[in-house]
Motif scaffolding. Structure first.
Motif, PDB file in Angstrom:
ATOM      1  N   LYS A  60      14.786   5.930   9.261  1.00  0.00           N
ATOM      2  CA  LYS A  60      15.245   4.716   8.586  1.00  0.00           C
ATOM      3  C   LYS A  60      15.022   4.774   7.067  1.00  0.00           C
ATOM      4  O   LYS A  60      15.357   3.833   6.356  1.00  0.00           O
ATOM      5  CB  LYS A  60      14.521   3.498   9.145  1.00  0.00           C
ATOM      6  N   GLY A  61      14.449   5.870   6.608  1.00  0.00           N
ATOM      7  CA  GLY A  61      14.153   5.985   5.184  1.00  0.00           C
ATOM      8  C   GLY A  61      12.835   5.355   4.788  1.00  0.00           C
ATOM      9  O   GLY A  61      12.499   5.309   3.605  1.00  0.00           O
ATOM     10  N   GLU A  62      12.072   4.864   5.772  1.00  0.00           N
ATOM     11  CA  GLU A  62      10.782   4.237   5.495  1.00  0.00           C
ATOM     12  C   GLU A  62       9.705   5.304   5.350  1.00  0.00           C
ATOM     13  O   GLU A  62       9.745   6.346   6.020  1.00  0.00           O
ATOM     14  CB  GLU A  62      10.405   3.285   6.629  1.00  0.00           C
ATOM     15  N   ILE A  63       8.742   5.057   4.482  1.00  0.00           N
ATOM     16  CA  ILE A  63       7.631   5.990   4.310  1.00  0.00           C
ATOM     17  C   ILE A  63       6.573   5.678   5.367  1.00  0.00           C
ATOM     18  O   ILE A  63       6.141   4.540   5.516  1.00  0.00           O
ATOM     19  CB  ILE A  63       7.043   5.880   2.897  1.00  0.00           C
ATOM     20  N   ALA A  64       6.192   6.699   6.109  1.00  0.00           N
ATOM     21  CA  ALA A  64       5.240   6.523   7.206  1.00  0.00           C
ATOM     22  C   ALA A  64       4.295   7.716   7.250  1.00  0.00           C
ATOM     23  O   ALA A  64       4.525   8.735   6.611  1.00  0.00           O
ATOM     24  CB  ALA A  64       5.995   6.385   8.533  1.00  0.00           C
ATOM     25  N   GLY A  65       3.206   7.578   8.014  1.00  0.00           N
ATOM     26  CA  GLY A  65       2.274   8.681   8.179  1.00  0.00           C
ATOM     27  C   GLY A  65       0.833   8.214   8.213  1.00  0.00           C
ATOM     28  O   GLY A  65       0.533   7.021   8.085  1.00  0.00           O
ATOM     29  N   PHE A  66      -0.051   9.157   8.385  1.00  0.00           N
ATOM     30  CA  PHE A  66      -1.489   8.864   8.477  1.00  0.00           C
ATOM     31  C   PHE A  66      -1.996   8.164   7.220  1.00  0.00           C
ATOM     32  O   PHE A  66      -2.655   7.123   7.303  1.00  0.00           O
ATOM     33  CB  PHE A  66      -2.256  10.168   8.703  1.00  0.00           C
ATOM     34  N   ASP A  67      -1.709   8.742   6.062  1.00  0.00           N
ATOM     35  CA  ASP A  67      -2.174   8.135   4.801  1.00  0.00           C
ATOM     36  C   ASP A  67      -1.657   6.706   4.645  1.00  0.00           C
ATOM     37  O   ASP A  67      -2.384   5.814   4.185  1.00  0.00           O
ATOM     38  CB  ASP A  67      -1.691   8.965   3.604  1.00  0.00           C
ATOM     39  N   ILE A  68      -0.405   6.507   5.015  1.00  0.00           N
ATOM     40  CA  ILE A  68       0.227   5.197   4.867  1.00  0.00           C
ATOM     41  C   ILE A  68      -0.475   4.166   5.745  1.00  0.00           C
ATOM     42  O   ILE A  68      -0.788   3.048   5.300  1.00  0.00           O
ATOM     43  CB  ILE A  68       1.726   5.280   5.214  1.00  0.00           C
TER      44      ILE A  68
END
Length: 267
Positions: A60-68
């Motif tokens: 979806k173009g969203e920034i995601a991940g562990f740090d986030i």
């Protein structure tokens, strides 16, 4: 009777003007909203979203991940809102210094050199460099890649350690914008090894089992600690981040986030 009414209206009007005149002498505070405190605004978080599983962009173009997820949880505890902005690694520290970003989270290793120009939170993740090579490669230690073509992400600690081993200007060092790009080059045969943070390398190999890679660890690689960076001297924000980090570790939120991205809680 009409004259009396006019006199009454005139008297009432004069009384209203007198009251209005008195009102102007009072400071107008009831209708003036106070300026919100600086900490109430949405804080802009810079992150290089090309470092799965720490930060990347989803479909979806969203920034995601562990740090986030870690920063979102910290913000919830500390009482501030955050907005994540994809920021190329090459300019990420300059964006913080110029005030375009309020904080940075991007698998940033805390180093003495970096501490000179920015402040770091308490560590939130431990990492080590890891060597990725083809399964048939005769590599058992870091020294074995000294004469090899090695891929690294530009400006990372992997770049630094390989630069020390081969010489910073060595023609055998091939620098990429991201670690996954370096690993794709290894798969294509353009480099013979890749040196990068273990979390990124292990995640890539787990999701690309047909790549024909193996990993090699070396005891000479020091343990690295990731921190959240803020502008030098921003003690108030740093204290709030550290308090939020302490809180999510105390209530088990951190362990849940860690397990969601790496399969199990940290040991």
């Amino acid at each position: 009777m009409l004259a009396n009414r006019r006199i009454t209206w005139i008297a009432a009007g004069l009384a209203a003007l007198a009251l209005a005149g008195c009102g102007k002498q009072e400071p107008v505070t009831a209708t003036t909203a106070p300026a919100p405190p600086a900490t109430a605004r949405v804080l802009v978080v810079g992150t290089d979203a090309a470092y799965t599983p720490f930060e990347s962009q989803n479909e979806k173009g969203e920034i995601a991940g562990f740090d986030i997820d870690v920063v979102k949880a910290i913000a919830g505890k500390a009482g501030f809102e955050v907005k994540f902005v994809n920021t190329p690694w090459e300019g990420i520290f300059n964006a913080l210094d110029q005030g375009d970003r309020d904080l940075l989270v991007s698998a940033i290793t805390i180093t003495g050199e970096r501490r000179q120009t920015m402040d770091f939170s308490k560590p939130y993740f431990e990492a080590k460099q890891l060597i990725a090579v083809r399964r048939d490669a005769q590599v058992a230690t870091f020294d074995d890649v000294k004469a090899m073509k090695v891929g690294v992400q530009n400006g990372t600690t992997g770049d630094e350690v390989v630069g020390k081993l081969q010489g910073k200007s060595s023609g055998n060092i091939k620098r990429f914008e991201s670690t996954p790009l370096a690993l794709k080059e290894l798969e294509a045969g353009g480099v013979q090894a890749v040196v990068a943070d273990n979390g990124v390398v292990e995640h890539y190999l787990a999701n690309n089992p047909g790549g024909g890679f193996k990993t090699v660890s070396d005891a000479a690689f020091p343990v690295e600690q990731y921190g959240i960076a803020v502008k030098k001297g921003n003690a108030e924000l740093l204290a709030r981040i550290n308090k939020g980090l302490d809180d999510i570790k105390a209530d088990g939120s951190y362990d849940k986030i860690y397990a969601a991205h790496f399969g199990s809680a940290p040991k």
